[in-house]
Scaffold this motif. Structure first.
Motif, PDB file in Angstrom:
ATOM      1  N   ILE A 166     -23.958  19.179   5.161  1.00  0.00           N
ATOM      2  CA  ILE A 166     -24.074  18.154   4.130  1.00  0.00           C
ATOM      3  C   ILE A 166     -22.694  17.534   3.949  1.00  0.00           C
ATOM      4  CG2 ILE A 166     -24.695  17.635   1.749  1.00  0.00           C
ATOM      5  CD1 ILE A 166     -26.400  20.263   1.863  1.00  0.00           C
ATOM      6  N   ASP A 167     -22.588  16.253   4.269  1.00  0.00           N
ATOM      7  CA  ASP A 167     -21.339  15.511   4.090  1.00  0.00           C
ATOM      8  C   ASP A 167     -21.419  14.757   2.772  1.00  0.00           C
ATOM      9  OD1 ASP A 167     -20.198  16.276   6.542  1.00  0.00           O
ATOM     10  OD2 ASP A 167     -21.200  14.641   7.598  1.00  0.00           O
ATOM     11  N   LEU A 168     -20.504  15.100   1.864  1.00  0.00           N
ATOM     12  CA  LEU A 168     -20.429  14.418   0.573  1.00  0.00           C
ATOM     13  C   LEU A 168     -19.270  13.441   0.625  1.00  0.00           C
ATOM     14  CD1 LEU A 168     -20.848  17.803  -0.317  1.00  0.00           C
ATOM     15  CD2 LEU A 168     -21.788  16.426  -2.151  1.00  0.00           C
ATOM     16  N   LYS A 169     -19.539  12.208   0.271  1.00  0.00           N
ATOM     17  CA  LYS A 169     -18.512  11.173   0.308  1.00  0.00           C
ATOM     18  C   LYS A 169     -18.083  10.823  -1.109  1.00  0.00           C
ATOM     19  CE  LYS A 169     -20.083   9.559   4.712  1.00  0.00           C
ATOM     20  NZ  LYS A 169     -20.364   8.470   5.627  1.00  0.00           N
ATOM     21  N   PHE A 170     -16.764  10.836  -1.310  1.00  0.00           N
ATOM     22  CA  PHE A 170     -16.171  10.530  -2.604  1.00  0.00           C
ATOM     23  C   PHE A 170     -15.187   9.384  -2.458  1.00  0.00           C
ATOM     24  CE2 PHE A 170     -17.451  14.932  -2.779  1.00  0.00           C
ATOM     25  CZ  PHE A 170     -18.035  15.032  -4.030  1.00  0.00           C
ATOM     26  N   ARG A 171     -14.971   8.690  -3.565  1.00  0.00           N
ATOM     27  CA  ARG A 171     -13.990   7.604  -3.615  1.00  0.00           C
ATOM     28  C   ARG A 171     -12.998   7.933  -4.714  1.00  0.00           C
ATOM     29  NH1 ARG A 171     -14.331   1.895  -5.917  1.00  0.00           N
ATOM     30  NH2 ARG A 171     -16.108   2.754  -7.035  1.00  0.00           N
ATOM     31  N   ALA A 172     -11.718   7.971  -4.348  1.00  0.00           N
ATOM     32  CA  ALA A 172     -10.667   8.272  -5.324  1.00  0.00           C
ATOM     33  C   ALA A 172      -9.679   7.115  -5.349  1.00  0.00           C
ATOM     34  CB  ALA A 172      -9.951   9.564  -4.953  1.00  0.00           C
ATOM     35  N   ARG A 173      -9.358   6.658  -6.533  1.00  0.00           N
ATOM     36  CA  ARG A 173      -8.371   5.598  -6.714  1.00  0.00           C
ATOM     37  C   ARG A 173      -7.131   6.249  -7.320  1.00  0.00           C
ATOM     38  NH1 ARG A 173      -4.847   2.287  -7.597  1.00  0.00           N
ATOM     39  NH2 ARG A 173      -5.114   0.136  -8.185  1.00  0.00           N
ATOM     40  N   VAL A 174      -5.983   6.061  -6.663  1.00  0.00           N
ATOM     41  CA  VAL A 174      -4.729   6.657  -7.122  1.00  0.00           C
ATOM     42  C   VAL A 174      -3.663   5.580  -7.214  1.00  0.00           C
ATOM     43  CG1 VAL A 174      -5.255   8.953  -6.199  1.00  0.00           C
ATOM     44  CG2 VAL A 174      -4.058   7.295  -4.764  1.00  0.00           C
ATOM     45  N   GLU A 175      -2.668   5.864  -8.053  1.00  0.00           N
ATOM     46  CA  GLU A 175      -1.515   4.984  -8.193  1.00  0.00           C
ATOM     47  C   GLU A 175      -0.269   5.821  -8.022  1.00  0.00           C
ATOM     48  OE1 GLU A 175      -2.012   3.241 -12.050  1.00  0.00           O
ATOM     49  OE2 GLU A 175      -3.235   1.603 -11.254  1.00  0.00           O
ATOM     50  N   ASP A 176       0.740   5.228  -7.402  1.00  0.00           N
ATOM     51  CA  ASP A 176       2.006   5.918  -7.212  1.00  0.00           C
ATOM     52  C   ASP A 176       2.863   5.680  -8.441  1.00  0.00           C
ATOM     53  OD1 ASP A 176       4.100   7.322  -6.144  1.00  0.00           O
ATOM     54  OD2 ASP A 176       4.264   6.123  -4.322  1.00  0.00           O
ATOM     55  N   ASP A 177       3.441   6.761  -8.964  1.00  0.00           N
ATOM     56  CA  ASP A 177       4.260   6.619 -10.164  1.00  0.00           C
ATOM     57  C   ASP A 177       5.752   6.546  -9.861  1.00  0.00           C
ATOM     58  OD1 ASP A 177       4.576   9.238  -9.407  1.00  0.00           O
ATOM     59  OD2 ASP A 177       3.826  10.093 -11.260  1.00  0.00           O
TER      60      ASP A 177
ATOM     61  N   SER B 116      -2.820  -1.818  -3.967  1.00  0.00           N
ATOM     62  CA  SER B 116      -1.606  -2.176  -4.692  1.00  0.00           C
ATOM     63  C   SER B 116      -1.829  -3.490  -5.433  1.00  0.00           C
ATOM     64  CB  SER B 116      -0.435  -2.332  -3.722  1.00  0.00           C
ATOM     65  OG  SER B 116      -0.206  -1.115  -3.042  1.00  0.00           O
ATOM     66  N   ASP B 117      -1.062  -3.655  -6.503  1.00  0.00           N
ATOM     67  CA  ASP B 117      -1.124  -4.900  -7.243  1.00  0.00           C
ATOM     68  C   ASP B 117       0.271  -5.211  -7.769  1.00  0.00           C
ATOM     69  OD1 ASP B 117      -0.770  -3.268  -9.511  1.00  0.00           O
ATOM     70  OD2 ASP B 117      -2.919  -3.256  -9.949  1.00  0.00           O
ATOM     71  N   ALA B 118       0.379  -6.189  -8.628  1.00  0.00           N
ATOM     72  CA  ALA B 118       1.687  -6.604  -9.146  1.00  0.00           C
ATOM     73  C   ALA B 118       2.368  -5.495  -9.938  1.00  0.00           C
ATOM     74  CB  ALA B 118       1.529  -7.850 -10.013  1.00  0.00           C
ATOM     75  N   ASP B 119       1.608  -4.553 -10.451  1.00  0.00           N
ATOM     76  CA  ASP B 119       2.178  -3.464 -11.248  1.00  0.00           C
ATOM     77  C   ASP B 119       2.660  -2.286 -10.420  1.00  0.00           C
ATOM     78  OD1 ASP B 119       1.783  -4.799 -13.670  1.00  0.00           O
ATOM     79  OD2 ASP B 119      -0.284  -4.068 -13.803  1.00  0.00           O
ATOM     80  N   GLY B 120       2.278  -2.215  -9.136  1.00  0.00           N
ATOM     81  CA  GLY B 120       2.750  -1.098  -8.326  1.00  0.00           C
ATOM     82  C   GLY B 120       1.844  -0.759  -7.166  1.00  0.00           C
ATOM     83  N   ASP B 121       2.250   0.289  -6.454  1.00  0.00           N
ATOM     84  CA  ASP B 121       1.514   0.736  -5.278  1.00  0.00           C
ATOM     85  C   ASP B 121       0.327   1.589  -5.668  1.00  0.00           C
ATOM     86  OD1 ASP B 121       3.279  -0.488  -3.526  1.00  0.00           O
ATOM     87  OD2 ASP B 121       4.529   1.292  -3.302  1.00  0.00           O
ATOM     88  N   GLY B 122      -0.742   1.411  -4.933  1.00  0.00           N
ATOM     89  CA  GLY B 122      -1.935   2.206  -5.170  1.00  0.00           C
ATOM     90  C   GLY B 122      -2.790   2.230  -3.928  1.00  0.00           C
ATOM     91  N   ALA B 123      -3.756   3.110  -3.924  1.00  0.00           N
ATOM     92  CA  ALA B 123      -4.645   3.240  -2.775  1.00  0.00           C
ATOM     93  C   ALA B 123      -5.999   3.764  -3.220  1.00  0.00           C
ATOM     94  CB  ALA B 123      -4.032   4.175  -1.742  1.00  0.00           C
TER      95      ALA B 123
ATOM     96  N   MET C 198       0.845  -1.186   0.000  1.00  0.00           N
ATOM     97  CA  MET C 198       0.000   0.000   0.000  1.00  0.00           C
ATOM     98  C   MET C 198       0.878   1.233   0.000  1.00  0.00           C
ATOM     99  SD  MET C 198      -2.752   1.241   2.819  1.00  0.00           S
ATOM    100  CE  MET C 198      -2.667   2.956   3.275  1.00  0.00           C
ATOM    101  N   SER C 199       0.344   2.276  -0.554  1.00  0.00           N
ATOM    102  CA  SER C 199       1.052   3.538  -0.507  1.00  0.00           C
ATOM    103  C   SER C 199       0.114   4.634  -0.012  1.00  0.00           C
ATOM    104  CB  SER C 199       1.587   3.912  -1.887  1.00  0.00           C
ATOM    105  OG  SER C 199       2.246   5.152  -1.813  1.00  0.00           O
ATOM    106  N   TYR C 200       0.507   5.265   1.082  1.00  0.00           N
ATOM    107  CA  TYR C 200      -0.215   6.439   1.581  1.00  0.00           C
ATOM    108  C   TYR C 200       0.496   7.704   1.114  1.00  0.00           C
ATOM    109  CZ  TYR C 200      -2.955   9.310   4.779  1.00  0.00           C
ATOM    110  OH  TYR C 200      -3.807  10.243   5.298  1.00  0.00           O
ATOM    111  N   ALA C 201       1.530   7.511   0.313  1.00  0.00           N
ATOM    112  CA  ALA C 201       2.396   8.615  -0.100  1.00  0.00           C
ATOM    113  C   ALA C 201       1.680   9.659  -0.944  1.00  0.00           C
ATOM    114  CB  ALA C 201       3.595   8.064  -0.861  1.00  0.00           C
ATOM    115  N   ILE C 202       0.580   9.300  -1.556  1.00  0.00           N
ATOM    116  CA  ILE C 202      -0.114  10.223  -2.451  1.00  0.00           C
ATOM    117  C   ILE C 202      -1.181  11.032  -1.714  1.00  0.00           C
ATOM    118  CG2 ILE C 202      -1.423  10.357  -4.622  1.00  0.00           C
ATOM    119  CD1 ILE C 202      -0.114   7.700  -5.379  1.00  0.00           C
TER     120      ILE C 202
END
Length: 139
Positions: free
Chosen positions: A125-136, A56-63, A1-5
């Motif tokens: 009003i609480d708006l909830k979003f989902r963001a998928r990121v990958e570390d480069d 994360s997957d075999a191609d790299g870190d993500g969150a 996992m990467s929290y770096a982003i």
């Protein structure tokens, strides 16, 4: 996992909201990471809580970041707050934000909860979003 982003994502979300013309016309640029001291504007947006999951997957870190953006309003009724919340959703749903580190895979709106805060009397009003990121960055 990467929290770096996480910081890069937060900065990009803040900038997207703070520079949006439609949202600014409703709240006068009152977008905050932390509410400043003193008297708050009638309606404002504040970045809220975040939960991060490993993607994360075999191609790299993500969150996957599940984040909350809150709209507060002292106006009577929910109309003003809901207009601002709609503008926030327009900015962030399916946004292709440029990050200072990593890359945005997607960002989507998940849900909103509108309520009256019993302590402050403000509409919230609480708006909830989902963001998928990958570390480069290559480890």
């Amino acid at each position: 996992m990467s929290y770096a982003i996480a910081a890069a994502l937060q900065t990009a979300v803040f900038q997207a909201l703070a520079t949006d013309v439609a949202l600014s016309s409703l709240i006068g640029g009152a977008v905050y990471d932390e509410l400043p001291e003193g008297i708050a504007p009638d309606t404002y947006v504040i970045l809220g809580a975040e939960t991060t999951l490993d993607r994360s997957d075999a191609d790299g870190d993500g969150a996957e970041h599940r984040l909350i953006v809150s709209v507060f309003s002292s106006a009577g009724g929910f109309s003003q707050g809901k207009q601002a919340a709609a503008a926030v959703s327009d900015v962030l749903h399916r946004a292709d934000l440029t990050l200072s580190r990593g890359r945005m895979v997607f960002m989507t709106f998940e849900k909103a909860v509108a309520k009256r805060d019993t302590v402050s009397g403000l509409r919230r009003i609480d708006l909830k979003f989902r963001a998928r990121v990958e570390d480069d960055l290559i480890s």
